[in-house]
Design a protein around this motif. Sequence first.
Motif, PDB file in Angstrom:
ATOM      1  N   GLY A  65     -60.277  15.885   9.675  1.00  0.00           N
ATOM      2  CA  GLY A  65     -60.999  17.015  10.257  1.00  0.00           C
ATOM      3  C   GLY A  65     -62.033  16.565  11.275  1.00  0.00           C
ATOM      4  O   GLY A  65     -62.178  17.169  12.337  1.00  0.00           O
ATOM      5  N   LEU A  66     -62.771  15.496  10.954  1.00  0.00           N
ATOM      6  CA  LEU A  66     -63.734  14.954  11.920  1.00  0.00           C
ATOM      7  C   LEU A  66     -63.033  14.454  13.186  1.00  0.00           C
ATOM      8  O   LEU A  66     -63.551  14.613  14.292  1.00  0.00           O
ATOM      9  CB  LEU A  66     -64.526  13.804  11.296  1.00  0.00           C
ATOM     10  N   ASN A  67     -61.872  13.865  13.019  1.00  0.00           N
ATOM     11  CA  ASN A  67     -61.109  13.400  14.172  1.00  0.00           C
ATOM     12  C   ASN A  67     -60.750  14.576  15.086  1.00  0.00           C
ATOM     13  O   ASN A  67     -60.835  14.462  16.312  1.00  0.00           O
ATOM     14  CB  ASN A  67     -59.839  12.678  13.716  1.00  0.00           C
ATOM     15  N   GLY A  68     -60.374  15.690  14.486  1.00  0.00           N
ATOM     16  CA  GLY A  68     -60.081  16.884  15.285  1.00  0.00           C
ATOM     17  C   GLY A  68     -61.297  17.365  16.057  1.00  0.00           C
ATOM     18  O   GLY A  68     -61.189  17.768  17.220  1.00  0.00           O
ATOM     19  N   LEU A  69     -62.464  17.321  15.422  1.00  0.00           N
ATOM     20  CA  LEU A  69     -63.685  17.713  16.118  1.00  0.00           C
ATOM     21  C   LEU A  69     -64.002  16.771  17.274  1.00  0.00           C
ATOM     22  O   LEU A  69     -64.413  17.211  18.351  1.00  0.00           O
ATOM     23  CB  LEU A  69     -64.866  17.738  15.139  1.00  0.00           C
ATOM     24  N   LEU A  83     -66.092   6.680  18.341  1.00  0.00           N
ATOM     25  CA  LEU A  83     -66.046   7.556  17.172  1.00  0.00           C
ATOM     26  C   LEU A  83     -64.692   7.500  16.476  1.00  0.00           C
ATOM     27  O   LEU A  83     -64.613   7.540  15.247  1.00  0.00           O
ATOM     28  CB  LEU A  83     -66.389   8.993  17.574  1.00  0.00           C
ATOM     29  N   LYS A  84     -63.619   7.387  17.244  1.00  0.00           N
ATOM     30  CA  LYS A  84     -62.296   7.275  16.631  1.00  0.00           C
ATOM     31  C   LYS A  84     -62.169   5.977  15.847  1.00  0.00           C
ATOM     32  O   LYS A  84     -61.546   5.955  14.779  1.00  0.00           O
ATOM     33  CB  LYS A  84     -61.206   7.391  17.687  1.00  0.00           C
ATOM     34  N   ILE A  85     -62.761   4.894  16.344  1.00  0.00           N
ATOM     35  CA  ILE A  85     -62.757   3.640  15.585  1.00  0.00           C
ATOM     36  C   ILE A  85     -63.551   3.801  14.299  1.00  0.00           C
ATOM     37  O   ILE A  85     -63.107   3.386  13.217  1.00  0.00           O
ATOM     38  CB  ILE A  85     -63.307   2.481  16.453  1.00  0.00           C
ATOM     39  N   MET A  86     -64.703   4.445  14.381  1.00  0.00           N
ATOM     40  CA  MET A  86     -65.535   4.677  13.190  1.00  0.00           C
ATOM     41  C   MET A  86     -64.835   5.598  12.189  1.00  0.00           C
ATOM     42  O   MET A  86     -64.930   5.400  10.982  1.00  0.00           O
ATOM     43  CB  MET A  86     -66.888   5.279  13.577  1.00  0.00           C
ATOM     44  N   ILE A  87     -64.095   6.587  12.702  1.00  0.00           N
ATOM     45  CA  ILE A  87     -63.366   7.511  11.839  1.00  0.00           C
ATOM     46  C   ILE A  87     -62.226   6.790  11.123  1.00  0.00           C
ATOM     47  O   ILE A  87     -61.763   7.249  10.081  1.00  0.00           O
ATOM     48  CB  ILE A  87     -62.879   8.732  12.653  1.00  0.00           C
ATOM     49  N   PHE A  88     -61.801   5.666  11.625  1.00  0.00           N
ATOM     50  CA  PHE A  88     -60.809   4.852  10.921  1.00  0.00           C
ATOM     51  C   PHE A  88     -61.481   3.852   9.982  1.00  0.00           C
ATOM     52  O   PHE A  88     -61.061   3.697   8.833  1.00  0.00           O
ATOM     53  CB  PHE A  88     -59.912   4.108  11.918  1.00  0.00           C
ATOM     54  N   VAL A  89     -62.516   3.186  10.443  1.00  0.00           N
ATOM     55  CA  VAL A  89     -63.138   2.099   9.672  1.00  0.00           C
ATOM     56  C   VAL A  89     -63.903   2.623   8.454  1.00  0.00           C
ATOM     57  O   VAL A  89     -63.768   2.076   7.350  1.00  0.00           O
ATOM     58  CB  VAL A  89     -64.068   1.264  10.582  1.00  0.00           C
ATOM     59  N   ILE A  90     -64.688   3.669   8.621  1.00  0.00           N
ATOM     60  CA  ILE A  90     -65.539   4.165   7.533  1.00  0.00           C
ATOM     61  C   ILE A  90     -64.717   4.625   6.328  1.00  0.00           C
ATOM     62  O   ILE A  90     -65.004   4.211   5.195  1.00  0.00           O
ATOM     63  CB  ILE A  90     -66.504   5.249   8.040  1.00  0.00           C
TER      64      ILE A  90
END
Length: 105
Positions: A65-69, A83-90
């Motif tokens: 959902g965050l990726n969509g935002l 942000l896309k890297i963080m959305i994968f790593v976190i």
Amino acid sequence: MWSWLLHRITGVILVVGLLYHFVLMHFMGHDNYSYEAVMQRLSDPSWKIFNIVFLISALYHGFYGLNGLVLEYIKSDSLKKFLKIMIFVIPVALAFWGVKIVFLL
């Protein structure tokens, strides 16, 4: 296509898991949430699997959902990439940590 379908499946898993949690913890008696009862439940392998599936579902569903935002509202390409890297790593780090905690109990 698969990511969209997995997002819907994890949503169903979350709803079913939350309903089961509410029934178990709030309608089955007060002795279900004592420390001893919770620790006994967490030592059962089926509960470990339930917790891991619930954890992975919550992480995937939330961060997808965050990726969509990010894709929808972030205009800067460099910020979007970060942000896309963080959305994968976190979520990978949180999943590793969560699975480690579930198996140490």
